[in-house]
Design a protein around this motif. Structure first.
Motif, PDB file in Angstrom:
ATOM      1  N   ASN A  40       0.824  -1.223   0.000  1.00 36.75           N
ATOM      2  CA  ASN A  40       0.000   0.000   0.000  1.00 36.75           C
ATOM      3  C   ASN A  40       0.854   1.267   0.000  1.00 36.75           C
ATOM      4  OD1 ASN A  40      -2.412  -1.466   0.008  1.00 36.75           O
ATOM      5  ND2 ASN A  40      -2.323  -1.699   2.215  1.00 36.75           N
ATOM      6  N   GLY A  41       1.927   1.275  -0.786  1.00 38.64           N
ATOM      7  CA  GLY A  41       2.790   2.438  -0.905  1.00 38.64           C
ATOM      8  C   GLY A  41       3.859   2.553   0.164  1.00 38.64           C
ATOM      9  N   ASP A  42       3.844   1.710   1.188  1.00 39.39           N
ATOM     10  CA  ASP A  42       4.861   1.727   2.237  1.00 39.39           C
ATOM     11  C   ASP A  42       6.056   0.905   1.772  1.00 39.39           C
ATOM     12  OD1 ASP A  42       6.117   2.155   4.664  1.00 39.39           O
ATOM     13  OD2 ASP A  42       4.816   0.815   5.815  1.00 39.39           O
ATOM     14  N   TRP A  43       7.267   1.468   1.886  1.00 35.06           N
ATOM     15  CA  TRP A  43       8.482   0.798   1.427  1.00 35.06           C
ATOM     16  C   TRP A  43       9.028  -0.130   2.490  1.00 35.06           C
ATOM     17  CZ3 TRP A  43      13.801   2.138   2.855  1.00 35.06           C
ATOM     18  CH2 TRP A  43      14.753   1.414   2.127  1.00 35.06           C
ATOM     19  N   LEU A  44       9.336  -1.356   2.093  1.00 35.74           N
ATOM     20  CA  LEU A  44       9.949  -2.342   2.974  1.00 35.74           C
ATOM     21  C   LEU A  44      11.267  -2.783   2.363  1.00 35.74           C
ATOM     22  CD1 LEU A  44       6.713  -2.713   3.169  1.00 35.74           C
ATOM     23  CD2 LEU A  44       7.275  -4.842   4.279  1.00 35.74           C
ATOM     24  N   PRO A  45      12.398  -2.487   3.006  1.00 37.34           N
ATOM     25  CA  PRO A  45      13.674  -3.001   2.508  1.00 37.34           C
ATOM     26  C   PRO A  45      13.752  -4.487   2.854  1.00 37.34           C
ATOM     27  CG  PRO A  45      14.015  -1.767   4.536  1.00 37.34           C
ATOM     28  CD  PRO A  45      12.550  -1.658   4.187  1.00 37.34           C
ATOM     29  N   LEU A  46      13.785  -5.343   1.847  1.00 40.81           N
ATOM     30  CA  LEU A  46      13.723  -6.783   2.072  1.00 40.81           C
ATOM     31  C   LEU A  46      15.039  -7.479   1.770  1.00 40.81           C
ATOM     32  CD1 LEU A  46      10.285  -7.558   0.385  1.00 40.81           C
ATOM     33  CD2 LEU A  46      10.765  -7.383   2.840  1.00 40.81           C
ATOM     34  N   ALA A  47      15.444  -8.374   2.638  1.00 36.86           N
ATOM     35  CA  ALA A  47      16.554  -9.289   2.380  1.00 36.86           C
ATOM     36  C   ALA A  47      15.985 -10.522   1.675  1.00 36.86           C
ATOM     37  CB  ALA A  47      17.228  -9.682   3.685  1.00 36.86           C
ATOM     38  N   TRP A  48      16.824 -11.262   0.988  1.00 35.62           N
ATOM     39  CA  TRP A  48      16.372 -12.403   0.197  1.00 35.62           C
ATOM     40  C   TRP A  48      15.619 -13.434   1.028  1.00 35.62           C
ATOM     41  CZ3 TRP A  48      17.973 -17.223   1.544  1.00 35.62           C
ATOM     42  CH2 TRP A  48      19.098 -17.312   2.368  1.00 35.62           C
ATOM     43  N   TRP A  49      15.943 -13.560   2.289  1.00 37.91           N
ATOM     44  CA  TRP A  49      15.341 -14.591   3.138  1.00 37.91           C
ATOM     45  C   TRP A  49      14.041 -14.137   3.814  1.00 37.91           C
ATOM     46  CZ3 TRP A  49      15.054 -12.778   8.073  1.00 37.91           C
ATOM     47  CH2 TRP A  49      15.936 -11.769   8.422  1.00 37.91           C
ATOM     48  N   GLU A  50      13.631 -12.899   3.614  1.00 40.73           N
ATOM     49  CA  GLU A  50      12.434 -12.378   4.269  1.00 40.73           C
ATOM     50  C   GLU A  50      11.149 -12.539   3.453  1.00 40.73           C
ATOM     51  OE1 GLU A  50      13.945  -8.868   7.153  1.00 40.73           O
ATOM     52  OE2 GLU A  50      14.072  -8.418   4.998  1.00 40.73           O
ATOM     53  N   PHE A  51      11.258 -13.010   2.207  1.00 41.79           N
ATOM     54  CA  PHE A  51      10.067 -13.144   1.364  1.00 41.79           C
ATOM     55  C   PHE A  51      10.203 -14.311   0.399  1.00 41.79           C
ATOM     56  CE2 PHE A  51      12.981 -10.837  -1.253  1.00 41.79           C
ATOM     57  CZ  PHE A  51      12.667 -11.175  -2.557  1.00 41.79           C
ATOM     58  N   ALA A  52       9.064 -14.792  -0.084  1.00 39.40           N
ATOM     59  CA  ALA A  52       9.017 -15.811  -1.132  1.00 39.40           C
ATOM     60  C   ALA A  52       8.372 -15.162  -2.349  1.00 39.40           C
ATOM     61  CB  ALA A  52       8.206 -17.013  -0.677  1.00 39.40           C
ATOM     62  N   GLU A  53       9.045 -15.236  -3.475  1.00 35.76           N
ATOM     63  CA  GLU A  53       8.521 -14.621  -4.703  1.00 35.76           C
ATOM     64  C   GLU A  53       7.487 -15.516  -5.356  1.00 35.76           C
ATOM     65  OE1 GLU A  53      10.124 -12.539  -8.804  1.00 35.76           O
ATOM     66  OE2 GLU A  53      11.554 -13.246  -7.340  1.00 35.76           O
ATOM     67  N   GLY A  54       6.534 -14.851  -6.075  1.00 32.43           N
ATOM     68  CA  GLY A  54       5.588 -15.580  -6.885  1.00 32.43           C
ATOM     69  C   GLY A  54       4.278 -15.908  -6.210  1.00 32.43           C
ATOM     70  N   ARG A  55       4.010 -15.281  -5.069  1.00 37.70           N
ATOM     71  CA  ARG A  55       2.748 -15.502  -4.379  1.00 37.70           C
ATOM     72  C   ARG A  55       2.197 -14.154  -3.954  1.00 37.70           C
ATOM     73  NH1 ARG A  55       5.056 -19.686  -0.149  1.00 37.70           N
ATOM     74  NH2 ARG A  55       3.379 -18.818   1.055  1.00 37.70           N
ATOM     75  N   GLY A  56       0.899 -14.097  -3.688  1.00 30.35           N
ATOM     76  CA  GLY A  56       0.287 -12.882  -3.176  1.00 30.35           C
ATOM     77  C   GLY A  56      -0.120 -11.857  -4.214  1.00 30.35           C
TER      78      GLY A  56
END
Length: 62
Positions: A40-56
């Motif tokens: 929703n426009g809020d920036w989150l600096p993400l490390a590779w281990w903090e998210f899984a791509e391809g969902r949501g």
């Protein structure tokens, strides 16, 4: 450029100070060890281990 989406695997704090729980859908930009995530426009600096791509893709907004 095709939008990319992912899901948080751990709680992450955004630039606004809001902490988003694991399972939150995010839009992502960038590649490598760190990417930019947006909820929703809020920036989150993400490390590779903090998210899984391809969902949501149904709920994330950039």
């Amino acid at each position: 450029m095709t939008p990319r989406f992912g899901t948080l695997l751990v709680p992450v704090s955004g630039l606004s100070g809001t902490t988003y729980p694991a399972g939150t859908a995010v839009s992502i930009n960038g590649r490598g060890s760190a990417v930019d995530g947006f909820v929703n426009g809020d920036w989150l600096p993400l490390a590779w281990w903090e998210f899984a791509e391809g969902r949501g893709e149904d709920t994330a907004e950039g």
